[in-house]
Write a protein that holds these residues in place. Structure first.
Motif, PDB file in Angstrom:
ATOM      1  N   ASP A  84      48.315   1.433  -0.597  1.00  0.00           N
ATOM      2  CA  ASP A  84      48.159   1.433   0.856  1.00  0.00           C
ATOM      3  C   ASP A  84      48.180   2.868   1.376  1.00  0.00           C
ATOM      4  O   ASP A  84      49.207   3.544   1.328  1.00  0.00           O
ATOM      5  N   LEU A  85      47.048   3.321   1.874  1.00  0.00           N
ATOM      6  CA  LEU A  85      46.914   4.685   2.385  1.00  0.00           C
ATOM      7  C   LEU A  85      47.033   4.759   3.896  1.00  0.00           C
ATOM      8  O   LEU A  85      46.764   5.812   4.490  1.00  0.00           O
ATOM      9  N   ALA A  86      47.453   3.660   4.527  1.00  0.00           N
ATOM     10  CA  ALA A  86      47.509   3.625   5.989  1.00  0.00           C
ATOM     11  C   ALA A  86      48.374   4.744   6.546  1.00  0.00           C
ATOM     12  O   ALA A  86      48.025   5.381   7.551  1.00  0.00           O
ATOM     13  N   ILE A  87      49.488   5.024   5.902  1.00  0.00           N
ATOM     14  CA  ILE A  87      50.401   6.053   6.415  1.00  0.00           C
ATOM     15  C   ILE A  87      49.785   7.446   6.339  1.00  0.00           C
ATOM     16  O   ILE A  87      50.095   8.315   7.153  1.00  0.00           O
ATOM     17  N   THR A 115      61.438   9.360  -5.271  1.00  0.00           N
ATOM     18  CA  THR A 115      62.694   8.658  -5.534  1.00  0.00           C
ATOM     19  C   THR A 115      63.874   9.240  -4.755  1.00  0.00           C
ATOM     20  O   THR A 115      65.009   8.774  -4.903  1.00  0.00           O
ATOM     21  N   GLN A 116      63.623  10.245  -3.919  1.00  0.00           N
ATOM     22  CA  GLN A 116      64.680  10.846  -3.114  1.00  0.00           C
ATOM     23  C   GLN A 116      64.846  10.097  -1.791  1.00  0.00           C
ATOM     24  O   GLN A 116      63.860   9.688  -1.168  1.00  0.00           O
ATOM     25  N   PRO A 117      66.085   9.895  -1.334  1.00  0.00           N
ATOM     26  CA  PRO A 117      66.297   9.290  -0.010  1.00  0.00           C
ATOM     27  C   PRO A 117      65.644  10.147   1.073  1.00  0.00           C
ATOM     28  O   PRO A 117      65.669  11.375   1.003  1.00  0.00           O
ATOM     29  N   GLY A 118      65.032   9.503   2.043  1.00  0.00           N
ATOM     30  CA  GLY A 118      64.413  10.233   3.140  1.00  0.00           C
ATOM     31  C   GLY A 118      62.968  10.603   2.906  1.00  0.00           C
ATOM     32  O   GLY A 118      62.317  11.158   3.801  1.00  0.00           O
ATOM     33  N   ILE A 119      62.436  10.301   1.725  1.00  0.00           N
ATOM     34  CA  ILE A 119      61.015  10.523   1.461  1.00  0.00           C
ATOM     35  C   ILE A 119      60.287   9.226   1.785  1.00  0.00           C
ATOM     36  O   ILE A 119      60.552   8.181   1.186  1.00  0.00           O
ATOM     37  N   ILE A 120      59.383   9.278   2.726  1.00  0.00           N
ATOM     38  CA  ILE A 120      58.711   8.079   3.218  1.00  0.00           C
ATOM     39  C   ILE A 120      57.537   7.699   2.331  1.00  0.00           C
ATOM     40  O   ILE A 120      57.329   6.523   2.013  1.00  0.00           O
ATOM     41  N   SER A 121      56.763   8.680   1.901  1.00  0.00           N
ATOM     42  CA  SER A 121      55.592   8.401   1.075  1.00  0.00           C
ATOM     43  C   SER A 121      55.184   9.652   0.320  1.00  0.00           C
ATOM     44  O   SER A 121      55.333  10.767   0.831  1.00  0.00           O
ATOM     45  N   VAL A 122      54.690   9.463  -0.906  1.00  0.00           N
ATOM     46  CA  VAL A 122      54.097  10.557  -1.677  1.00  0.00           C
ATOM     47  C   VAL A 122      52.734  10.090  -2.176  1.00  0.00           C
ATOM     48  O   VAL A 122      52.635   9.069  -2.857  1.00  0.00           O
ATOM     49  N   ALA A 149      47.104  17.737  -6.042  1.00  0.00           N
ATOM     50  CA  ALA A 149      48.273  18.004  -5.194  1.00  0.00           C
ATOM     51  C   ALA A 149      48.920  16.699  -4.760  1.00  0.00           C
ATOM     52  O   ALA A 149      48.372  15.609  -4.979  1.00  0.00           O
ATOM     53  N   VAL A 150      50.082  16.816  -4.150  1.00  0.00           N
ATOM     54  CA  VAL A 150      50.744  15.649  -3.555  1.00  0.00           C
ATOM     55  C   VAL A 150      51.021  15.932  -2.090  1.00  0.00           C
ATOM     56  O   VAL A 150      51.399  17.044  -1.713  1.00  0.00           O
ATOM     57  N   GLU A 151      50.802  14.920  -1.275  1.00  0.00           N
ATOM     58  CA  GLU A 151      51.145  14.980   0.141  1.00  0.00           C
ATOM     59  C   GLU A 151      52.435  14.190   0.331  1.00  0.00           C
ATOM     60  O   GLU A 151      52.497  13.001  -0.007  1.00  0.00           O
ATOM     61  N   ILE A 152      53.463  14.855   0.835  1.00  0.00           N
ATOM     62  CA  ILE A 152      54.784  14.242   0.999  1.00  0.00           C
ATOM     63  C   ILE A 152      55.050  14.026   2.484  1.00  0.00           C
ATOM     64  O   ILE A 152      55.024  14.983   3.272  1.00  0.00           O
ATOM     65  N   ILE A 153      55.274  12.795   2.851  1.00  0.00           N
ATOM     66  CA  ILE A 153      55.657  12.470   4.226  1.00  0.00           C
ATOM     67  C   ILE A 153      57.157  12.206   4.213  1.00  0.00           C
ATOM     68  O   ILE A 153      57.629  11.342   3.472  1.00  0.00           O
ATOM     69  N   GLU A 234      41.990   8.440  -6.400  1.00  0.00           N
ATOM     70  CA  GLU A 234      41.692   7.050  -6.712  1.00  0.00           C
ATOM     71  C   GLU A 234      42.973   6.244  -6.938  1.00  0.00           C
ATOM     72  O   GLU A 234      44.007   6.784  -7.292  1.00  0.00           O
ATOM     73  N   ASN A 235      42.862   4.939  -6.734  1.00  0.00           N
ATOM     74  CA  ASN A 235      44.020   4.045  -6.829  1.00  0.00           C
ATOM     75  C   ASN A 235      44.769   4.206  -8.153  1.00  0.00           C
ATOM     76  O   ASN A 235      46.004   4.171  -8.192  1.00  0.00           O
ATOM     77  N   PHE A 236      44.032   4.383  -9.254  1.00  0.00           N
ATOM     78  CA  PHE A 236      44.642   4.509 -10.581  1.00  0.00           C
ATOM     79  C   PHE A 236      45.711   5.601 -10.623  1.00  0.00           C
ATOM     80  O   PHE A 236      46.727   5.470 -11.316  1.00  0.00           O
ATOM     81  N   HIS A 237      45.504   6.682  -9.870  1.00  0.00           N
ATOM     82  CA  HIS A 237      46.414   7.823  -9.929  1.00  0.00           C
ATOM     83  C   HIS A 237      47.651   7.660  -9.056  1.00  0.00           C
ATOM     84  O   HIS A 237      48.634   8.374  -9.241  1.00  0.00           O
ATOM     85  N   GLN A 238      47.609   6.745  -8.090  1.00  0.00           N
ATOM     86  CA  GLN A 238      48.732   6.595  -7.176  1.00  0.00           C
ATOM     87  C   GLN A 238      49.926   5.952  -7.889  1.00  0.00           C
ATOM     88  O   GLN A 238      49.776   4.945  -8.574  1.00  0.00           O
TER      89      GLN A 238
END
Length: 277
Positions: A84-87, A115-122, A149-153, A234-238
């Protein structure tokens, strides 16, 4: 075959149109679809396609979207639904902010943050290049200028940007400008992508602090660049670490061993340097 036939036929059609599908993959997919269209038994055609893909799937040599399709037709529980990429596309909430880090293969950059508390999405993706909607094959080939790269919300009530940058340093080799560990090439170079002047100042100061700490024998070469469009992979990498736990553990172990050895070397270098003084 648990999956709906109409859904599978739709997947076949989409993969045939997908520019990331390799020609030989496309030829097998086309043969299966033509057989079904001409009245051949659906299950027989899909079973034949699965058998043809199997040798490459076992060696992880299928393209990402075809891999997802293969997992689906083999009823693999790791196939799951699309990530789900909505965020990613939504506007940040009042206590949300984003950070984008590149530190080699993005498979190993998700779990330490997510896996850290307070991380909403990676989210794993590609950024810093000159082409819209790049595919994994294109980025890996070095054709687009993007890096993995990774996008961290994150929740700003739990994390601040400085703490995220400090965690990032622990996960990467900041002295290697041409990749990370076994991952070589421009698409694996380490970069901190800053969204605004505040992030830039924090990243620059943190990099300077690391350089003057004496922890590393070689210069700190991690780049700090303006954030540009982040294209989800792509979905496979998420969430690769959840879908492929055995493979991920091997990668994580290898990466951890390298960084541990590097830290030991740097400590020895520090001690030798002090004695010479």
């Amino acid at each position: 075959m648990k999956t709906n036939q109409t859904e599978i036929i739709g997947d076949l059609y989409n993969l045939l149109l997908n520019p990331a599908t390799r020609d030989w993959e496309r030829s097998l997919l086309r043969a299966a679809k033509l057989g079904i269209d001409n009245g051949a038994n659906f299950d027989d055609q899909i079973a034949k396609l699965e058998a043809e893909f199997r040798p490459l799937a076992l060696r992880n040599n299928l393209t990402p979207d075809v891999t997802d399709f293969y997992l689906k037709i083999t009823d693999d529980p790791m196939a799951g639904s699309s990530f789900d990429l909505a965020i990613h596309y939504a506007k940040d909430g009042p206590h949300q902010a984003r950070a984008i880090f590149a530190g080699g293969c993005f498979w190993c950059m998700v779990e330490p943050f997510e896996t850290q508390p307070g991380i909403i999405s990676v989210i794993s993706g590609y950024t810093g290049g000159h082409m819209d909607n790049p595919t994994y094959e294109q980025v890996l080939g070095g054709y687009t200028g993007h890096v993995e790269a990774v996008e961290i919300i994150f929740d700003t009530r739990v994390w601040n940007y400085k703490k995220l940058v400090e965690l990032y340093w622990q996960l990467t080799d900041p002295t290697d400008a041409f990749g990370q560990m076994a991952d070589r090439g421009s698409s694996y170079r380490p970069v901190i992508f800053v969204a605004n002047e505040e992030q830039r100042q924090i990243a620059e100061q943190s990099k300077q602090d690391l350089a003057t700490s004496g922890k590393y024998k070689h210069p700190i070469v991690t780049a700090i660049e303006p954030a540009s469009t982040f294209w989800p992979a792509e979905n496979f990498h998420q969430q690769f670490y959840q879908k492929n736990p055995k493979r991920y553990k091997k990668l994580k172990r290898s990466r951890g061993q390298f960084l541990s050895f590097q830290r030991i070397q740097n400590k020895i270098w520090q001690r030798v340097g002090r004695k010479k003084e």
